[in-house]
Design a protein around this motif. Structure first.
Motif, PDB file in Angstrom:
ATOM      1  N   HIS A  36      13.148   6.216  -0.950  1.00 15.64           N
ATOM      2  CA  HIS A  36      12.547   4.848  -2.081  1.00 15.64           C
ATOM      3  C   HIS A  36      13.247   3.487  -2.443  1.00 15.64           C
ATOM      4  CE1 HIS A  36      15.049   6.512  -5.035  1.00 15.64           C
ATOM      5  NE2 HIS A  36      15.092   7.768  -4.545  1.00 15.64           N
ATOM      6  N   TRP A  45       7.392   9.789  -0.813  1.00 18.53           N
ATOM      7  CA  TRP A  45       6.397  10.377   0.351  1.00 18.53           C
ATOM      8  C   TRP A  45       6.581  12.280   0.747  1.00 18.53           C
ATOM      9  CZ3 TRP A  45       7.483   6.494   2.702  1.00 18.53           C
ATOM     10  CH2 TRP A  45       8.877   5.237   2.470  1.00 18.53           C
ATOM     11  N   HIS A 100      11.162   1.810   1.499  1.00 15.02           N
ATOM     12  CA  HIS A 100      10.714   0.873  -0.131  1.00 15.02           C
ATOM     13  C   HIS A 100      11.089   0.315  -0.291  1.00 15.02           C
ATOM     14  CE1 HIS A 100       8.439   1.671  -4.116  1.00 15.02           C
ATOM     15  NE2 HIS A 100       6.828   0.445  -2.824  1.00 15.02           N
ATOM     16  N   THR A 121       9.793  -1.561   7.148  1.00 12.23           N
ATOM     17  CA  THR A 121       9.711  -2.005   5.577  1.00 12.23           C
ATOM     18  C   THR A 121       8.776  -1.549   4.875  1.00 12.23           C
ATOM     19  OG1 THR A 121      10.032  -3.700   5.833  1.00 12.23           O
ATOM     20  CG2 THR A 121      12.266  -2.904   6.453  1.00 12.23           C
ATOM     21  N   LEU A 122       8.658  -1.418   3.694  1.00 10.45           N
ATOM     22  CA  LEU A 122       7.534  -1.752   2.625  1.00 10.45           C
ATOM     23  C   LEU A 122       8.412  -2.393   1.718  1.00 10.45           C
ATOM     24  CD1 LEU A 122       6.015   2.232   2.511  1.00 10.45           C
ATOM     25  CD2 LEU A 122       5.325   0.641   4.154  1.00 10.45           C
ATOM     26  N   PHE A 174       1.796  -0.040  -1.632  1.00 12.75           N
ATOM     27  CA  PHE A 174       2.454   2.123  -1.130  1.00 12.75           C
ATOM     28  C   PHE A 174       1.401   2.503  -0.093  1.00 12.75           C
ATOM     29  CE2 PHE A 174       3.035   0.793  -5.401  1.00 12.75           C
ATOM     30  CZ  PHE A 174       4.152   1.943  -5.589  1.00 12.75           C
TER      31      PHE A 174
END
Length: 191
Positions: A36, A45, A100, A121-122, A174
């Motif tokens: 996170h 998650w 994230h 990756t976010l 997200f």
């Protein structure tokens, strides 16, 4: 699709000073380590990990000072602790790292030192991105306002998430909460 019922087990790794708390879904398959961003915790998650647990060993870790993991003043050994945690899963396969926001810093350090199948990756996203999350999943995108975290993670601030060439960016904000099943399929493609 409605949120999946919890099929997770919660574990602790390390000593009281460097303890990492993590949830695990699935016992076999490629390990998928879910990290996170700052001011979130492993619960972000849960919906996608429940989708992954049928074919992967999904592991959502609370970073130090987040959720139930002990805070640390020195984060330099965090990649090694994460590697020991993954090795302790006895899956004998390189993990897929899904990060994230700022946790891409940890994932990059990990990937430089240890075998990794893939890194996804976010971007951290914005409040508008969180507004696009279906109501049933909004509870998993709650940001904690702990004022001690920015100082502890000062080296992680200002990192451009999409800058890692080996890490495809799976989307802003997200995407794992907007459609957990579709995001799990994206992760399965990386496995």
């Amino acid at each position: 699709m409605l949120p999946q019922p919890p099929r997770r087990t919660t574990h602790a790794y390390g000593t009281p000073r460097n303890r990492l708390i993590y949830d695990r879904w699935g016992r076999f398959g490629r390990p998928v380590v879910l990290l996170h961003g700052l001011r979130y915790d492993r619960t972000m998650w849960w919906p996608v990990a429940a989708e992954l647990g049928s074919s992967c060993a999904a592991v959502a870790v609370d970073l130090p000072g987040h959720g139930d993991s002990a805070p640390r003043e020195d984060l330099s050994g965090l990649a090694q602790d994460l590697a020991l945690l993954v090795r302790g899963l006895d899956l004998h396969r390189a993990p897929v790292l899904v990060t994230h926001g700022e946790s891409v810093v940890l994932a990059r350090t990990f990937a430089e030192r240890y075998a990794v199948q893939q890194m996804i990756t976010l971007d951290a996203g914005t409040a508008a991105d969180a507004g696009a999350i279906p109501g049933a999943y909004r509870q998993f995108a709650v940001r904690r306002n702990d004022l001690t975290l920015p100082e502890a993670y000062r080296e992680w601030s200002g990192i451009r998430v999409g800058a890692a060439p080996q890490a495809p960016v799976a989307g802003r904000g997200f995407p794992h909460l907007r459609d957990p099943a579709a995001f799990a399929a994206l992760v399965h493609d990386a496995v």
